[in-house]
Design a protein around this motif. Structure first.
Motif, PDB file in Angstrom:
ATOM      1  N   VAL A 110      34.061 -80.053 -20.595  1.00  0.00           N
ATOM      2  CA  VAL A 110      34.056 -81.105 -19.581  1.00  0.00           C
ATOM      3  C   VAL A 110      34.679 -80.588 -18.286  1.00  0.00           C
ATOM      4  CG1 VAL A 110      35.118 -83.331 -18.949  1.00  0.00           C
ATOM      5  CG2 VAL A 110      34.002 -83.052 -21.175  1.00  0.00           C
ATOM      6  N   ILE A 111      35.798 -79.882 -18.396  1.00  0.00           N
ATOM      7  CA  ILE A 111      36.471 -79.345 -17.215  1.00  0.00           C
ATOM      8  C   ILE A 111      35.548 -78.388 -16.470  1.00  0.00           C
ATOM      9  CG2 ILE A 111      38.381 -77.889 -16.424  1.00  0.00           C
ATOM     10  CD1 ILE A 111      39.957 -79.007 -18.925  1.00  0.00           C
ATOM     11  N   LYS A 112      34.892 -77.498 -17.212  1.00  0.00           N
ATOM     12  CA  LYS A 112      34.017 -76.512 -16.574  1.00  0.00           C
ATOM     13  C   LYS A 112      32.856 -77.180 -15.849  1.00  0.00           C
ATOM     14  CE  LYS A 112      32.831 -72.885 -18.922  1.00  0.00           C
ATOM     15  NZ  LYS A 112      32.453 -71.951 -19.994  1.00  0.00           N
ATOM     16  N   VAL A 113      32.216 -78.156 -16.479  1.00  0.00           N
ATOM     17  CA  VAL A 113      31.084 -78.845 -15.850  1.00  0.00           C
ATOM     18  C   VAL A 113      31.561 -79.615 -14.618  1.00  0.00           C
ATOM     19  CG1 VAL A 113      29.385 -80.696 -16.154  1.00  0.00           C
ATOM     20  CG2 VAL A 113      29.686 -78.978 -17.945  1.00  0.00           C
ATOM     21  N   ALA A 114      32.669 -80.321 -14.753  1.00  0.00           N
ATOM     22  CA  ALA A 114      33.185 -81.097 -13.621  1.00  0.00           C
ATOM     23  C   ALA A 114      33.559 -80.177 -12.457  1.00  0.00           C
ATOM     24  CB  ALA A 114      34.383 -81.933 -14.064  1.00  0.00           C
ATOM     25  N   GLN A 115      34.174 -79.038 -12.754  1.00  0.00           N
ATOM     26  CA  GLN A 115      34.515 -78.090 -11.689  1.00  0.00           C
ATOM     27  C   GLN A 115      33.265 -77.558 -10.998  1.00  0.00           C
ATOM     28  OE1 GLN A 115      37.239 -75.418 -13.958  1.00  0.00           O
ATOM     29  NE2 GLN A 115      38.531 -75.638 -12.151  1.00  0.00           N
ATOM     30  N   ARG A 116      32.220 -77.300 -11.756  1.00  0.00           N
ATOM     31  CA  ARG A 116      30.976 -76.797 -11.152  1.00  0.00           C
ATOM     32  C   ARG A 116      30.397 -77.789 -10.171  1.00  0.00           C
ATOM     33  NH1 ARG A 116      26.486 -74.766 -14.802  1.00  0.00           N
ATOM     34  NH2 ARG A 116      25.678 -74.237 -12.757  1.00  0.00           N
ATOM     35  N   THR A 117      30.629 -79.071 -10.379  1.00  0.00           N
ATOM     36  CA  THR A 117      30.115 -80.080  -9.454  1.00  0.00           C
ATOM     37  C   THR A 117      31.074 -80.337  -8.308  1.00  0.00           C
ATOM     38  OG1 THR A 117      31.029 -81.916 -10.744  1.00  0.00           O
ATOM     39  CG2 THR A 117      28.782 -81.244 -11.264  1.00  0.00           C
ATOM     40  N   GLY A 118      32.216 -79.653  -8.303  1.00  0.00           N
ATOM     41  CA  GLY A 118      33.165 -79.780  -7.205  1.00  0.00           C
ATOM     42  C   GLY A 118      34.204 -80.867  -7.377  1.00  0.00           C
ATOM     43  N   ILE A 119      34.314 -81.425  -8.559  1.00  0.00           N
ATOM     44  CA  ILE A 119      35.330 -82.449  -8.794  1.00  0.00           C
ATOM     45  C   ILE A 119      36.697 -81.768  -8.789  1.00  0.00           C
ATOM     46  CG2 ILE A 119      36.164 -84.240 -10.383  1.00  0.00           C
ATOM     47  CD1 ILE A 119      33.354 -84.798  -9.216  1.00  0.00           C
ATOM     48  N   PRO A 120      37.648 -82.256  -7.995  1.00  0.00           N
ATOM     49  CA  PRO A 120      38.978 -81.645  -7.960  1.00  0.00           C
ATOM     50  C   PRO A 120      39.695 -81.768  -9.311  1.00  0.00           C
ATOM     51  CG  PRO A 120      38.662 -83.149  -6.104  1.00  0.00           C
ATOM     52  CD  PRO A 120      37.498 -83.349  -7.034  1.00  0.00           C
ATOM     53  N   LEU A 121      40.532 -80.789  -9.614  1.00  0.00           N
ATOM     54  CA  LEU A 121      41.251 -80.784 -10.889  1.00  0.00           C
ATOM     55  C   LEU A 121      42.085 -82.054 -11.080  1.00  0.00           C
ATOM     56  CD1 LEU A 121      42.463 -77.106 -11.416  1.00  0.00           C
ATOM     57  CD2 LEU A 121      40.688 -78.347 -12.657  1.00  0.00           C
ATOM     58  N   GLY A 122      42.647 -82.585 -10.017  1.00  0.00           N
ATOM     59  CA  GLY A 122      43.428 -83.814 -10.130  1.00  0.00           C
ATOM     60  C   GLY A 122      42.596 -84.983 -10.648  1.00  0.00           C
ATOM     61  N   GLU A 123      41.358 -85.080 -10.176  1.00  0.00           N
ATOM     62  CA  GLU A 123      40.468 -86.148 -10.648  1.00  0.00           C
ATOM     63  C   GLU A 123      40.026 -85.901 -12.084  1.00  0.00           C
ATOM     64  OE1 GLU A 123      37.284 -87.383  -8.027  1.00  0.00           O
ATOM     65  OE2 GLU A 123      38.495 -86.837  -6.278  1.00  0.00           O
ATOM     66  N   ILE A 124      39.802 -84.649 -12.423  1.00  0.00           N
ATOM     67  CA  ILE A 124      39.439 -84.315 -13.805  1.00  0.00           C
ATOM     68  C   ILE A 124      40.587 -84.696 -14.731  1.00  0.00           C
ATOM     69  CG2 ILE A 124      38.844 -82.458 -15.397  1.00  0.00           C
ATOM     70  CD1 ILE A 124      37.624 -80.966 -12.945  1.00  0.00           C
ATOM     71  N   LYS A 125      41.798 -84.347 -14.335  1.00  0.00           N
ATOM     72  CA  LYS A 125      42.980 -84.669 -15.149  1.00  0.00           C
ATOM     73  C   LYS A 125      43.116 -86.175 -15.313  1.00  0.00           C
ATOM     74  CE  LYS A 125      47.996 -84.120 -15.539  1.00  0.00           C
ATOM     75  NZ  LYS A 125      48.104 -85.335 -16.276  1.00  0.00           N
ATOM     76  N   ALA A 126      42.947 -86.916 -14.223  1.00  0.00           N
ATOM     77  CA  ALA A 126      43.069 -88.376 -14.290  1.00  0.00           C
ATOM     78  C   ALA A 126      42.061 -88.962 -15.278  1.00  0.00           C
ATOM     79  CB  ALA A 126      42.890 -88.990 -12.907  1.00  0.00           C
ATOM     80  N   ALA A 127      40.848 -88.424 -15.264  1.00  0.00           N
ATOM     81  CA  ALA A 127      39.824 -88.920 -16.196  1.00  0.00           C
ATOM     82  C   ALA A 127      40.184 -88.556 -17.641  1.00  0.00           C
ATOM     83  CB  ALA A 127      38.464 -88.330 -15.833  1.00  0.00           C
ATOM     84  N   LEU A 128      40.640 -87.340 -17.856  1.00  0.00           N
ATOM     85  CA  LEU A 128      41.011 -86.912 -19.214  1.00  0.00           C
ATOM     86  C   LEU A 128      42.250 -87.654 -19.711  1.00  0.00           C
ATOM     87  CD1 LEU A 128      40.340 -83.070 -18.992  1.00  0.00           C
ATOM     88  CD2 LEU A 128      39.001 -84.775 -20.250  1.00  0.00           C
ATOM     89  N   ASP A 129      43.148 -88.011 -18.804  1.00  0.00           N
ATOM     90  CA  ASP A 129      44.349 -88.751 -19.191  1.00  0.00           C
ATOM     91  C   ASP A 129      44.021 -90.136 -19.739  1.00  0.00           C
ATOM     92  OD1 ASP A 129      46.013 -86.656 -18.521  1.00  0.00           O
ATOM     93  OD2 ASP A 129      46.707 -87.548 -16.629  1.00  0.00           O
ATOM     94  N   MET A 130      42.852 -90.653 -19.412  1.00  0.00           N
ATOM     95  CA  MET A 130      42.428 -91.969 -19.892  1.00  0.00           C
ATOM     96  C   MET A 130      41.942 -91.925 -21.343  1.00  0.00           C
ATOM     97  SD  MET A 130      42.856 -93.915 -17.199  1.00  0.00           S
ATOM     98  CE  MET A 130      41.792 -95.325 -17.280  1.00  0.00           C
ATOM     99  N   LEU A 131      41.769 -90.722 -21.875  1.00  0.00           N
ATOM    100  CA  LEU A 131      41.227 -90.556 -23.222  1.00  0.00           C
ATOM    101  C   LEU A 131      42.329 -90.260 -24.223  1.00  0.00           C
ATOM    102  CD1 LEU A 131      38.226 -88.229 -22.322  1.00  0.00           C
ATOM    103  CD2 LEU A 131      38.242 -90.714 -22.474  1.00  0.00           C
ATOM    104  N   PRO A 132      42.123 -90.666 -25.468  1.00  0.00           N
ATOM    105  CA  PRO A 132      43.101 -90.310 -26.495  1.00  0.00           C
ATOM    106  C   PRO A 132      43.146 -88.786 -26.678  1.00  0.00           C
ATOM    107  CG  PRO A 132      41.581 -91.989 -27.301  1.00  0.00           C
ATOM    108  CD  PRO A 132      41.052 -91.504 -25.984  1.00  0.00           C
TER     109      PRO A 132
END
Length: 149
Positions: A55-77
């Protein structure tokens, strides 16, 4: 039947995910993934980390900042892999941002030929984009592109 280990070493995660060990350490330091420590103080990852790294790799390829990726992953168990439904929710949330950035880049691409294409290459007095250097009188810096979007 093959014995599947419950926990993976950092080297195994790197090999299976195609991500360098140093990158995994970086992701861990940023809170994107987490590891447990073995009795010998070695990192051990749950198998679900492979899906998180994907998920991190795909999101980074689309230019999503790491902070936003972290925020999304933090919402998951943290105790289960990212599911297809999780991915659909995350990607839907990122879609508007991607559409906005695509529109900005398209507008910038479309302006390149008409502005610099005139041949004057003047940053102070472009008759199309900055007649009589009106922007320079207001403040310095490249503000025009942000105003157009």
């Amino acid at each position: 039947m093959q014995n599947i280990p419950a926990m993976l070493s950092v080297g195994e995660v790197a090999r299976r995910s195609g991500v360098a060990v140093s990158t995994l350490h970086f992701y861990e330091a940023k809170g994107l993934i987490s590891a447990e420590r073995s009795g010998g103080n070695q990192r051990r990852f749950r198998r679900g980390v492979l899906r998180r790294v994907a998920v991190i790799k795909v999101a980074q390829r689309t230019g999503i900042p790491l902070g936003e990726i972290k925020a999304a992953l933090d919402m998951l168990p943290a105790d289960r892999p990212v599911s297809g439904e999780d991915w659909r929710r995350m990607s839907a949330a990122w879609r508007d941002d991607l559409d906005h950035r695509i529109a900005q880049l398209t507008a910038l691409r479309d302006q390149l030929g008409s502005c610099i294409g005139c041949g004057c290459l003047s940053m102070e007095d472009c008759p199309l984009r900055n007649p009589a250097d009106r922007l320079g009188k207001d403040a310095s810096g490249a503000r025009l592109i942000a105003q157009d979007s």
